[in-house]
Design a protein around this motif. Structure first.
Motif, PDB file in Angstrom:
ATOM      1  N   CYS A 426       0.835  -1.195   0.000  1.00  0.00           N
ATOM      2  CA  CYS A 426       0.000   0.000   0.000  1.00  0.00           C
ATOM      3  C   CYS A 426       0.870   1.245   0.000  1.00  0.00           C
ATOM      4  CB  CYS A 426      -0.941   0.006   1.213  1.00  0.00           C
ATOM      5  SG  CYS A 426      -0.097   0.303   2.787  1.00  0.00           S
ATOM      6  N   PRO A 427       0.315   2.383  -0.396  1.00  0.00           N
ATOM      7  CA  PRO A 427       1.075   3.632  -0.311  1.00  0.00           C
ATOM      8  C   PRO A 427       1.188   4.071   1.138  1.00  0.00           C
ATOM      9  CG  PRO A 427      -1.170   4.098  -0.997  1.00  0.00           C
ATOM     10  CD  PRO A 427      -1.044   2.598  -0.936  1.00  0.00           C
ATOM     11  N   ILE A 428       2.226   4.833   1.437  1.00  0.00           N
ATOM     12  CA  ILE A 428       2.323   5.488   2.740  1.00  0.00           C
ATOM     13  C   ILE A 428       2.585   6.967   2.494  1.00  0.00           C
ATOM     14  CG2 ILE A 428       3.114   3.419   3.925  1.00  0.00           C
ATOM     15  CD1 ILE A 428       5.923   4.540   3.926  1.00  0.00           C
ATOM     16  N   ASN A 429       2.260   7.767   3.475  1.00  0.00           N
ATOM     17  CA  ASN A 429       2.348   9.211   3.323  1.00  0.00           C
ATOM     18  C   ASN A 429       3.197   9.785   4.441  1.00  0.00           C
ATOM     19  OD1 ASN A 429       1.791  11.734   2.232  1.00  0.00           O
ATOM     20  ND2 ASN A 429      -0.081  11.997   3.409  1.00  0.00           N
ATOM     21  N   LEU A 430       4.149  10.656   4.103  1.00  0.00           N
ATOM     22  CA  LEU A 430       4.964  11.348   5.092  1.00  0.00           C
ATOM     23  C   LEU A 430       4.573  12.815   5.120  1.00  0.00           C
ATOM     24  CD1 LEU A 430       8.583   9.921   4.590  1.00  0.00           C
ATOM     25  CD2 LEU A 430       6.753   9.080   6.063  1.00  0.00           C
TER      26      LEU A 430
END
Length: 445
Positions: A426-430
């Motif tokens: 899955c994508p992750i966001n910073l």
């Protein structure tokens, strides 16, 4: 954070819409250089004001002049207008009132009730007088702002938030919601019917049979699901009829509402550039993707065919290297169970929580192993990291100066978090915040 509706930035070229987009989304990226390499005529992001979030759409500049790609840009602007609950009509206060502003005003007049006139590039109080001539546009008193320096945004956003609808609690809270996305005639409706076990939606060899998005609730193996079947997404240059435009709007809304997007590929026709365009609807909202290669029964079945096709998919979708790939046939029903296996796996991953103590140990080690590069006149130092409640997984980094955060170091940290905590599908966001914000947060405790 509370979630509100959608804001579109509309205006003539070079009025500062993209700078305003960056400011409202806390983004440092160049809007002309699309994230993940996807060329899109509308750019989506999450705007922030105090404890409130909202969706924001950046659009291309429009003008009455005969310049290249104006027809395509105006089509995309029309879609942005339809999606928006509020419109920021951005004009250039330094350039003064132009014919292009008058052209945009004429286009926006039918939507006057949701338009806020924003005079940009008013960098100091001596320029406020330059806003008065814009009264002629007929949208009431303008808001004088500076996107570059953040001046005047508070008053504007206070009024915009009042206009936006607050998003209701998810009606499908206990269900896994997934959207079927794909270009016309890749087999979305056939797959929907196969999953359900009966003909719930119309299936036809004629491209574009499905004109709307359809929410379908069902249960499988004791788990609740909501499937959203969408219209086939045409190439931007082919989106001309009003029905086609609304179909695109509804497909974008389906991607926004879904937990996960199934991106259907036609195995018989192979990969085409439109598949990348369609994937942009999921990427715009940072949604996880499961790539479903449909009609595999019509593809050759020589040795290593699946591996070769998968390698081609990976090369095409480098920006979604995390996305699982499933080969199936809606016609024969083969491998449908594997779609649900991947849906369940991705769903569990995007709701995974990592303790702050473990996160900070990893971030500390990552900085010791590979120090951040000098960038924008300084070197990044990360003081603290925590995971927010947002989905997909979002990690907030408190740093000495967000301007020092180079994109290559962002990628390095993302990869470190993925590898250590298993966010492989899955994508992750910073999100980057200044250390001062962390200090204020600690004082409130």
């Amino acid at each position: 954070m509370e979630r509100y509706g959608t804001v579109a930035l509309i205006g003539a070229p070079s009025t500062g819409k993209s700078t305003l987009f960056n400011r409202l989304t806390d983004s440092r990226k160049e809007i002309t250089g699309r994230q993940y390499g996807i060329t899109r005529d509308r750019n989506y992001g999450t705007g922030h004001w105090l404890d409130k979030n909202f969706t924001i759409i950046d659009t291309g500049g429009i003008t009455g002049e005969n310049i290249p790609f104006q027809r395509e840009v105006q089509n995309q602007v029309d879609l942005g207008i339809q999606e928006a609950d509020a419109i920021l009509f951005v004009v250039d206060g330094r350039a003064g009132l132009t014919n292009s502003d008058l052209f945009v005003a004429k286009k926006l007049r039918p939507y006057k009730d949701k338009v806020f006139l924003v005079v940009n590039k008013i960098d100091d109080k001596t320029l406020v007088g330059d806003t008065y001539e814009f009264f002629r546009l007929g949208f009431g008193e303008p808001f004088a702002i500076s996107s570059e320096h953040g001046l005047g945004l508070g008053d504007l956003l206070d009024e915009v938030i009042k206009k936006l609808p607050k998003e209701e609690e998810d009606p499908y809270k206990d269900a896994l919601t997934f959207a079927l996305l794909g270009r016309p005639n890749v087999g979305k409706s056939s797959l929907a019917n196969r999953i359900l076990g009966y003909d719930r939606v119309i299936v036809s060899p004629v491209s574009g049979t499905t004109r709307d998005s359809v929410d379908i609730q069902f249960e499988r193996d004791g788990r609740k699901y909501v499937m959203v079947d969408t219209a086939g997404i045409k190439r931007p240059g082919k989106v001309e009829e009003d029905l086609d435009k609304f179909a695109v709007v509804r497909s974008a809304d389906a991607a926004r509402r879904a937990d996960i997007c199934l991106l259907l590929i036609d195995a018989q026709e192979g990969l085409v550039s439109q598949d990348i365009h369609v994937s942009g609807y999921a990427m715009d909202y940072n949604k996880p993707i499961v790539i479903v290669v449909n009609k595999w029964d019509l593809h050759s079945h020589d040795m290593d065919d699946q591996q070769k096709f998968a390698a081609e998919v990976r090369a095409y979708f480098k920006f979604a290297a995390y996305a699982p790939i499933v080969f199936c046939s809606a016609k024969t029903g083969s491998n449908i169970k594997n779609i649900f296996r991947e849906l369940d796996r991705v769903y569990e991953t995007i709701h995974k929580k990592v303790p702050s103590s473990l996160l900070n140990s990893l971030i500390m080690k990552a900085q010791l192993d590979n120090e951040a590069p000098d960038f924008n006149g300084g070197r990044l130092r990360i003081s603290y990291c925590t995971q927010s409640d947002d989905v997909p997984p979002t990690f907030v980094l408190f740093v000495n100066n967000p301007n020092y955060f180079h994109f290559s170091y962002r990628r390095y940290l993302e990869n470190a978090i993925r590898k250590e905590f298993g966010f492989d599908c899955c994508p992750i966001n910073l999100l980057v915040r200044s250390k001062r914000a962390y200090d204020l947060m600690e004082k409130k405790k």
